[in-house]
Design a protein around this motif. Sequence first.
Motif, short mmCIF file in Angstrom:
data_model
loop_
_atom_site.label_atom_id
_atom_site.label_comp_id
_atom_site.label_asym_id
_atom_site.label_seq_id
_atom_site.Cartn_x
_atom_site.Cartn_y
_atom_site.Cartn_z
N UNK A 113 -2.08 21.83 -5.48
CA UNK A 113 -0.99 20.97 -5.04
C UNK A 113 0.08 20.85 -6.13
N UNK A 114 -0.36 20.90 -7.40
CA UNK A 114 0.57 20.79 -8.52
C UNK A 114 1.14 22.14 -8.95
N UNK A 115 0.85 23.20 -8.17
CA UNK A 115 1.36 24.52 -8.48
C UNK A 115 0.69 25.16 -9.68
N UNK A 116 -0.57 24.77 -9.95
CA UNK A 116 -1.32 25.30 -11.08
C UNK A 116 -2.54 26.06 -10.60
N UNK A 117 -3.02 26.98 -11.44
CA UNK A 117 -4.25 27.70 -11.14
C UNK A 117 -5.44 26.85 -11.57
N UNK A 118 -6.38 26.58 -10.68
CA UNK A 118 -7.54 25.77 -11.06
C UNK A 118 -8.32 26.45 -12.18
N UNK A 119 -8.69 25.70 -13.22
CA UNK A 119 -9.47 26.30 -14.31
C UNK A 119 -10.89 26.62 -13.85
N UNK A 120 -11.53 27.55 -14.56
CA UNK A 120 -12.90 27.92 -14.19
C UNK A 120 -13.83 26.72 -14.32
N UNK A 121 -13.63 25.94 -15.38
CA UNK A 121 -14.41 24.72 -15.57
C UNK A 121 -13.48 23.54 -15.40
N UNK A 122 -13.62 22.84 -14.29
CA UNK A 122 -12.73 21.73 -14.02
C UNK A 122 -13.22 20.46 -14.73
N UNK A 123 -12.31 19.69 -15.33
CA UNK A 123 -12.72 18.51 -16.10
C UNK A 123 -13.19 17.36 -15.21
N UNK A 124 -14.01 16.52 -15.81
CA UNK A 124 -14.43 15.27 -15.17
C UNK A 124 -13.73 14.13 -15.90
N UNK A 125 -13.02 13.30 -15.15
CA UNK A 125 -12.18 12.25 -15.74
C UNK A 125 -12.64 10.89 -15.22
N UNK A 126 -12.95 10.02 -16.15
CA UNK A 126 -13.31 8.65 -15.75
C UNK A 126 -12.10 7.98 -15.09
N UNK A 127 -12.33 7.39 -13.94
CA UNK A 127 -11.27 6.73 -13.16
C UNK A 127 -10.18 7.72 -12.76
N UNK A 128 -10.54 8.99 -12.63
CA UNK A 128 -9.56 10.02 -12.27
C UNK A 128 -8.96 9.81 -10.90
N UNK A 129 -9.70 9.15 -10.02
CA UNK A 129 -9.18 8.80 -8.69
C UNK A 129 -8.77 7.33 -8.64
N UNK A 130 -9.06 6.61 -9.72
CA UNK A 130 -8.79 5.18 -9.78
C UNK A 130 -10.03 4.43 -10.21
N UNK A 131 -9.86 3.25 -10.80
CA UNK A 131 -11.03 2.47 -11.23
C UNK A 131 -11.85 2.01 -10.05
N UNK A 132 -11.17 1.66 -8.95
CA UNK A 132 -11.85 1.19 -7.74
C UNK A 132 -11.56 2.16 -6.60
N UNK A 184 0.85 -1.19 0.00
CA UNK A 184 0.00 0.00 0.00
C UNK A 184 0.88 1.24 0.00
N UNK A 185 0.51 2.21 -0.81
CA UNK A 185 1.19 3.50 -0.81
C UNK A 185 0.36 4.47 0.03
N UNK A 186 1.03 5.19 0.91
CA UNK A 186 0.34 6.08 1.84
C UNK A 186 0.45 7.52 1.35
N UNK A 187 -0.70 8.16 1.18
CA UNK A 187 -0.69 9.56 0.81
C UNK A 187 -0.15 10.40 1.95
N UNK A 188 0.85 11.22 1.68
CA UNK A 188 1.50 11.96 2.75
C UNK A 188 0.58 13.03 3.35
N UNK A 189 0.88 13.37 4.60
CA UNK A 189 0.18 14.48 5.25
C UNK A 189 0.54 15.75 4.50
N UNK A 190 -0.47 16.57 4.23
CA UNK A 190 -0.21 17.73 3.39
C UNK A 190 -1.24 18.82 3.67
N UNK A 191 -0.78 20.07 3.66
CA UNK A 191 -1.67 21.23 3.68
C UNK A 191 -1.48 21.98 2.38
N UNK A 192 -2.56 22.16 1.66
CA UNK A 192 -2.52 22.82 0.35
C UNK A 192 -3.29 24.13 0.45
#
Length: 207
Positions: free
Chosen positions: A137-156, A93-101
């Motif tokens: 978190x990626x150092x980018x400006x969020x777009x006005x219309x954010x995309x929807x991505x199939x499996x963007x967080x993972x298939x499961x 298992x990979x553990x997502x690090x503690x982070x403040x964004x």
Amino acid sequence: MATFAYAKHHRDVIRRETAVLFKPTPSNPAELNRIREELSGMDLTRDQLAKELDGRMQFLQSVKGEEFYIAIDTKRRKMEFRIGKDVARDCDVQIGEAKTVTWQDKTWTFVPLKGAFNVVDKEEGLAWTVPEWVYAMNGQTPPETRPTINNGLGKYVVILPDHYVIHSPPAAESPLKGPKPGSYMVPEEDLAAIWPRITKDTRVYIF
């Protein structure tokens, strides 16, 4: 006698139906000593210590039962899908690090989830609208219309309390690379193997 016979029959049915998953593992007679040693070596606040103890002790109670449950050992970086003492399947298992964004006047804080709780929900093939915090978190400006991505967080995606998750790797086109902060990522094939057994009654122990 009839009750005893039925209970034995029920256990035998469960074991037969899940034989393809099972990889028996020797129980560890020093489990309590290991817990004591690990806790003594951790730098924990009182609340953190309470969550660690709660998760571990409830986990030990489940070891005595016959229900399926998920256990994540953050020190060994292993996830196990168990029934009682038997390990049906285990994986890294990979553990997502503690982070403040932060971005402008918004702040998102992620602390790795610990404790004992039930699965809140699960999603397969989730159409994920990318949150603002991913861009920040990626150092980018969020777009006005954010995309929807199939499996963007993972298939499961196994949803846990407070929007934390156990998830498989995000799709290649997702801006999220690796585990969600504070959450847990496991190989897709391992989540796929146990997916039918995961319900809202499934207990999860993270310690």
